[in-house]
Enzyme design. Sequence first.
Site, mmCIF file in Angstrom:
data_model
loop_
_atom_site.group_PDB
_atom_site.id
_atom_site.type_symbol
_atom_site.label_atom_id
_atom_site.label_comp_id
_atom_site.label_asym_id
_atom_site.label_seq_id
_atom_site.Cartn_x
_atom_site.Cartn_y
_atom_site.Cartn_z
ATOM 1 N N ASP A 146 -2.191 -5.865 9.276
ATOM 2 C CA ASP A 146 -2.954 -5.093 8.289
ATOM 3 C C ASP A 146 -2.298 -5.164 6.911
ATOM 4 O OD1 ASP A 146 -0.812 -3.654 9.531
ATOM 5 O OD2 ASP A 146 -1.456 -1.868 8.441
ATOM 6 N N GLU A 147 -3.098 -4.922 5.913
ATOM 7 C CA GLU A 147 -2.628 -4.667 4.546
ATOM 8 C C GLU A 147 -1.670 -5.725 4.001
ATOM 9 O OE1 GLU A 147 -2.939 0.154 4.259
ATOM 10 O OE2 GLU A 147 -1.049 -0.595 5.071
ATOM 11 N N ILE A 148 -1.991 -6.980 4.225
ATOM 12 C CA ILE A 148 -1.153 -8.037 3.637
ATOM 13 C C ILE A 148 -1.400 -8.073 2.129
ATOM 14 C CG2 ILE A 148 -0.574 -10.494 3.660
ATOM 15 C CD1 ILE A 148 -1.743 -10.607 6.492
ATOM 16 N N ASN A 198 0.812 -1.212 0.000
ATOM 17 C CA ASN A 198 0.000 0.000 0.000
ATOM 18 C C ASN A 198 0.846 1.263 0.000
ATOM 19 O OD1 ASN A 198 -2.124 -1.763 0.142
ATOM 20 N ND2 ASN A 198 -3.240 -0.561 1.669
#
Lengths: 571, 571
Positions: A352-354, A313
């Site tokens: 988060d955000e794997i 991200n």
Amino acid sequence: MLLPSTVLLSIFLAPAVNALWPLPQQLTTGSTPLRLSNGFDIKFKGINNPPQDLKDAVSRTEKFLSNDKLQALVADRGASSASQIQRAKQLTSLVLSLDSTGGHHKRAADATANTNSLGNKIKSISDEAVAPIGQRSEGYTLTIPADGSAAVLSANSTLGLFRGLTTFSQLWYDWNGNTYTLQAPINIADYPKYPYRGFMLDTARNYFPVDDIKRTLDAMSWVKINTLHWHVVDSQSFPLVIPGFESISQKGAYNSAAVYTPQNVKDIVSYAAARGIDVLPEIDTPGHTSIISKAFPQHIACPEAAPWSNYANEPPSGQLRLASPDTASFTAKLLSSAASLFPGNTFSTGGDEINQNCYADDDKTQKDLKSQGKTFEQALDTFTQTTHAALHKAGKVAVVWEEMALDHPVTLRNDTIVMVWISSENAAAVAAKGYRIVHAPSDYFYLDCGGGGWVGANTLGNSWCDPFKTWQRAYSFDPVANLTASQKDLVLGGQQLLWTEQSSPSNLDSIVWPRAAASAEVFWSGPGGDSAKALPRLHDLAYRYNQRGVRAIALQPQWCALRPGACDLTA
Amino acid sequence: MLLPSTVLLSIFLAPAVNALWPLPQQLTTGSTPLRLSNGFDIKFKGINNPPQDLKDAVSRTEKFLSNDKLQALVADRGASSASQIQRAKQLTSLVLSLDSTGGHHKRAADATANTNSLGNKIKSISDEAVAPIGQRSEGYTLTIPADGSAAVLSANSTLGLFRGLTTFSQLWYDWNGNTYTLQAPINIADYPKYPYRGFMLDTARNYFPVDDIKRTLDAMSWVKINTLHWHVVDSQSFPLVIPGFESISQKGAYNSAAVYTPQNVKDIVSYAAARGIDVLPEIDTPGHTSIISKAFPQHIACPEAAPWSNYANEPPSGQLRLASPDTASFTAKLLSSAASLFPGNTFSTGGDEINQNCYADDDKTQKDLKSQGKTFEQALDTFTQTTHAALHKAGKVAVVWEEMALDHPVTLRNDTIVMVWISSENAAAVAAKGYRIVHAPSDYFYLDCGGGGWVGANTLGNSWCDPFKTWQRAYSFDPVANLTASQKDLVLGGQQLLWTEQSSPSNLDSIVWPRAAASAEVFWSGPGGDSAKALPRLHDLAYRYNQRGVRAIALQPQWCALRPGACDLTA
């Protein structure tokens, strides 16, 4: 607990000049002037050999009373009350006492006993601050008579006394060297609505020296925030020096001075605990770990792959090779060692955000998955169980970002705490799964939003979580929105957060304060406050912060700050 | 002027490591390492008895060269160049000389002559800085040979030499105590595209101590901004102590210390001038004057009327009684006295946001209009002619906000300078009327936008000029958009602005820097720069500002700052 039979004000109707933040649960005030005597003293009653951190808290309180020198935020700054103040009765002492029923704690058992009047062991503020969430006693009562007789602060814990001292220090203004209130008698009975009231700081996107963190801890304590969620490392830098894993920070900190050594951490956590603050560390896994590749390339998939936006991200990409048993074991040991640096009983593994492209394009991960006959999600489950088991063994409760509860079919222990961040609307889904919740929603509590996009070559880009989250927005947050009655007890509290892609020590104070006080009141006093009524108190807090060296921003022209309500939309 | 026959780079293709801001008009660099010798010295050649402010500027430059200690913004911070740097030739001196054709100025005529090699009088930086706009010489040439022979800085004015010193100080990095460049030889020929490059500070909504203003002047000078537009007073407070009108600040400053005395003003304007900065003061009239009512109630209509939103764009309401001859005369004297405090030849009378309800409801104004048989607009014309005549008599060119040119049929002198603020689109209409223009558009240059509404009881209100104006937005500004070829010469330049309803000394540096450097480059180097290419240079500037004590914010994670381009959207 008995309150005098003067008017009991609903907490959000308290007069503005009583510049308390957060508002106490119960507050009565009178209209008698009272000033501190020159020899004003804070004493202990029935507390033998008080813990050092309590004595230090008393000293700090005495210093604030002398040094705040904050004139009342009224147009004449107090001049018209001068003769009243001059003639006022003098308060000579504040007496601190531990309730006879309290002051001890079953688990306290060391030999250098601090005792209360019954001879029971007294836990220090620091011990109490790092007790498990829900087992800390933060309530207190504070009675300030109008006749000059001693004020009394009672609690059944030193932590409660500390919260009361914090309140006491906010009650006074300065006029010509007189430290006074116009509102005696003052009676307060207070306790927090929610046990978790936090602030998150990211020290990885940009580094913050220890002194900045300490100043922030002070500022947090002044509004009774009790948790520093320390997002200490991330893909961009790894400032935490972890015993046995020193090479990661050696190669991954921005420079050799931009680190937190075990001694620094000890300093920070003890500074925090003495101020009633637990430190919840986070080492985000398996994503947000690119920088580990500098020391352990074998454990990181897609390090600094291009284009980064395919793999993360934000730049740089790089994630722990979650399908590799070696990497899982490495991570478990890393987390265990890191956890040993912190006295509290929570530890965040992030989650988060794997990014799945990262693993899809990583030969090693694909080989590992194949050899074990696992899907990505199965591998993530194994990885998470491995790391969480290590933390559990280290006595820590795991904290995760919401994706681990909502987006991945991962086995989590029942006591896992889930932080809701993507949207406040996701709290209900987390509650439906039965996990305890910390509210950290980007749509209310992200302090970094609204400053424009920071990714390069994105000329007129906005920040992804536009607009700027005003203090009023944070203040309007409802912790139990969309939750059923039975789910409400899952809410531990919440926090505002500073991600630091566009922040550094230069703007730390100004981007955080006084905004972060908004959630502090929501989770201490309870939600539902009227921001127009709260504004004068928040002005007071901001001005007081500046007097104490924390550079809170101005919320309005000073003309408005000195005339509560005069700058309201319809005034 | 002759440039070596090395590659002449287009200004926006200059390599990032040459961390110049604003970019010079012409720049060539080589690839030879060069470092300053221990005894590095800045000398004068053919300048007898240099003006003190030039000698001071040299001292400051030498201090920056010693103290900046800014490591190159590359991942290894310069380590891989260490041996190159160690072996580099040493530069022992920079020689400053005034071109034989220049260095004198017809109007300079005092006895303590500073002279150039031809015996001509040398104007000081300070004298040159406050010359009329368009009559200042800011160009210079700078030659830094690669072989260690003396660098030469030439200009035809001390102000030009000062600009060149500013450039020189940005060329160097530190590695292990060595002050070096990897890009010798360096040849620069430079001058500004626009004569007016400003920054506006509002010191009325919240007060800023003199030291904050001085620090801001330093920061401005480092990017060659040459005008402080000082919005010194407004409806909320009147900190300016004006000879003969002291009661206004006595009754209208926030407190007795929150003032600018004539001595403070002298200190500020001389500090500014020595840094090549003219101070353009503004006393906004007839609106934005409520606070004058505290000392002169007879001159103010609708002071603090309720609801304020009927009578003013922000609280408190109150406007000069423009139809009253007494008030016009009072205002003319006030402006004349204020103008005498400032050495420059411009003075702003404001003129924005005049509220007609205020006058419609003011009996005195209605009576005055009636007795004179004038409409509001006719009265405004008379009032403006009166005040502008007084300024003209005091040797000042009037500056006004755009409404005075576009919304009111007011007689303005041809030399009046109009600031466009409501929208950048209004510049064309001002140009059509033939007035000179300073661009100050809220849609590009307002630094206060995007922080949420500040008016109370407006819980979730946004700021009126949302969103936040990023540096990239400011950087994209085109000064001649929608202007005809013949109108382009009317553009004097432009500025970013800080209105301080939500700002105070606490966030002054962080809300202004490095953003305000964006317009500094637009109006010095010229528009059209690519913000992605500019970003590494702006990082450099922001880090350098922090080294010099100005708390510019981080634009990206340091990981990105150290890897130019790596955090671009498509990298």
